[in-house]
Design a protein around this motif. Sequence first.
Motif, PDB file in Angstrom:
ATOM      1  N   LEU A  40      -5.454  59.061  14.456  1.00 44.67           N
ATOM      2  CA  LEU A  40      -6.304  58.132  15.205  1.00 44.67           C
ATOM      3  C   LEU A  40      -5.547  57.426  16.327  1.00 44.67           C
ATOM      4  O   LEU A  40      -6.116  57.168  17.383  1.00 44.67           O
ATOM      5  CB  LEU A  40      -6.945  57.116  14.255  1.00 44.67           C
ATOM      6  CG  LEU A  40      -7.980  57.684  13.290  1.00 44.67           C
ATOM      7  CD1 LEU A  40      -8.469  56.606  12.331  1.00 44.67           C
ATOM      8  CD2 LEU A  40      -9.142  58.318  14.023  1.00 44.67           C
ATOM      9  N   THR A  46     -10.443  56.963  20.303  1.00 46.77           N
ATOM     10  CA  THR A  46     -10.469  55.934  19.270  1.00 46.77           C
ATOM     11  C   THR A  46      -9.903  54.628  19.822  1.00 46.77           C
ATOM     12  O   THR A  46      -8.787  54.598  20.335  1.00 46.77           O
ATOM     13  CB  THR A  46      -9.641  56.373  18.044  1.00 46.77           C
ATOM     14  OG1 THR A  46     -10.191  57.578  17.514  1.00 46.77           O
ATOM     15  CG2 THR A  46      -9.628  55.304  16.965  1.00 46.77           C
ATOM     16  N   GLU A  93     -10.370  51.948   9.162  1.00 44.75           N
ATOM     17  CA  GLU A  93     -11.233  52.556  10.178  1.00 44.75           C
ATOM     18  C   GLU A  93     -12.563  51.829  10.215  1.00 44.75           C
ATOM     19  O   GLU A  93     -13.212  51.641   9.188  1.00 44.75           O
ATOM     20  CB  GLU A  93     -11.482  54.032   9.880  1.00 44.75           C
ATOM     21  CG  GLU A  93     -12.368  54.687  10.904  1.00 44.75           C
ATOM     22  CD  GLU A  93     -12.712  56.122  10.560  1.00 44.75           C
ATOM     23  OE1 GLU A  93     -13.531  56.710  11.291  1.00 44.75           O
ATOM     24  OE2 GLU A  93     -12.206  56.654   9.556  1.00 44.75           O
ATOM     25  N   ARG A  95     -16.391  51.779  12.362  1.00 47.07           N
ATOM     26  CA  ARG A  95     -17.259  52.650  13.149  1.00 47.07           C
ATOM     27  C   ARG A  95     -18.392  51.853  13.770  1.00 47.07           C
ATOM     28  O   ARG A  95     -18.809  50.831  13.250  1.00 47.07           O
ATOM     29  CB  ARG A  95     -17.833  53.772  12.293  1.00 47.07           C
ATOM     30  CG  ARG A  95     -16.750  54.744  11.861  1.00 47.07           C
ATOM     31  CD  ARG A  95     -17.305  56.056  11.515  1.00 47.07           C
ATOM     32  NE  ARG A  95     -16.225  56.976  11.158  1.00 47.07           N
ATOM     33  CZ  ARG A  95     -16.430  58.127  10.583  1.00 47.07           C
ATOM     34  NH1 ARG A  95     -17.653  58.510  10.286  1.00 47.07           N
ATOM     35  NH2 ARG A  95     -15.410  58.910  10.314  1.00 47.07           N
ATOM     36  N   ARG A 101     -15.273  55.273  16.950  1.00 44.55           N
ATOM     37  CA  ARG A 101     -14.296  54.942  15.916  1.00 44.55           C
ATOM     38  C   ARG A 101     -13.296  53.919  16.436  1.00 44.55           C
ATOM     39  O   ARG A 101     -12.926  53.939  17.601  1.00 44.55           O
ATOM     40  CB  ARG A 101     -13.541  56.201  15.496  1.00 44.55           C
ATOM     41  CG  ARG A 101     -14.457  57.239  14.893  1.00 44.55           C
ATOM     42  CD  ARG A 101     -13.735  58.524  14.720  1.00 44.55           C
ATOM     43  NE  ARG A 101     -13.000  58.497  13.464  1.00 44.55           N
ATOM     44  CZ  ARG A 101     -12.372  59.541  12.969  1.00 44.55           C
ATOM     45  NH1 ARG A 101     -12.348  60.680  13.619  1.00 44.55           N
ATOM     46  NH2 ARG A 101     -11.742  59.446  11.820  1.00 44.55           N
TER      47      ARG A 101
END
Length: 109
Positions: A40, A46, A93, A95, A101
């Motif tokens: 990521l 991201t 993480e 969202r 993300r």
Amino acid sequence: MQRFSASPGSLNDPVTLVDEQGIRWVLHRRCLDVRVVRRLVKDRATLVIWGDMGGIGPRAVSEAERLALWGRIKGEYSGPGGAGAMGRYVAHEFRAEPGRRMLFVEDHC
């Protein structure tokens, strides 16, 4: 960016974060594996957020900082696959719709 009352990983669900653009991010996965964190960090799509003071003071990571971020956390990651209790960092993480993300890195100095 909104501040948290405690580290996001320790809050009860649902955990949300509203950024400067008014986008509502929802915690999707806690305490990511170090391999996911690496992926990521390197994924330019991201958004990366640095959570100072154990995660309660979030701020967006600049592109210049992002280049060095993996080198900074890889040896001191306390989540799965990392340094364990000796580590300083853990990541989650978040969202947001549609399909966005965010990597949230907590710094426990």
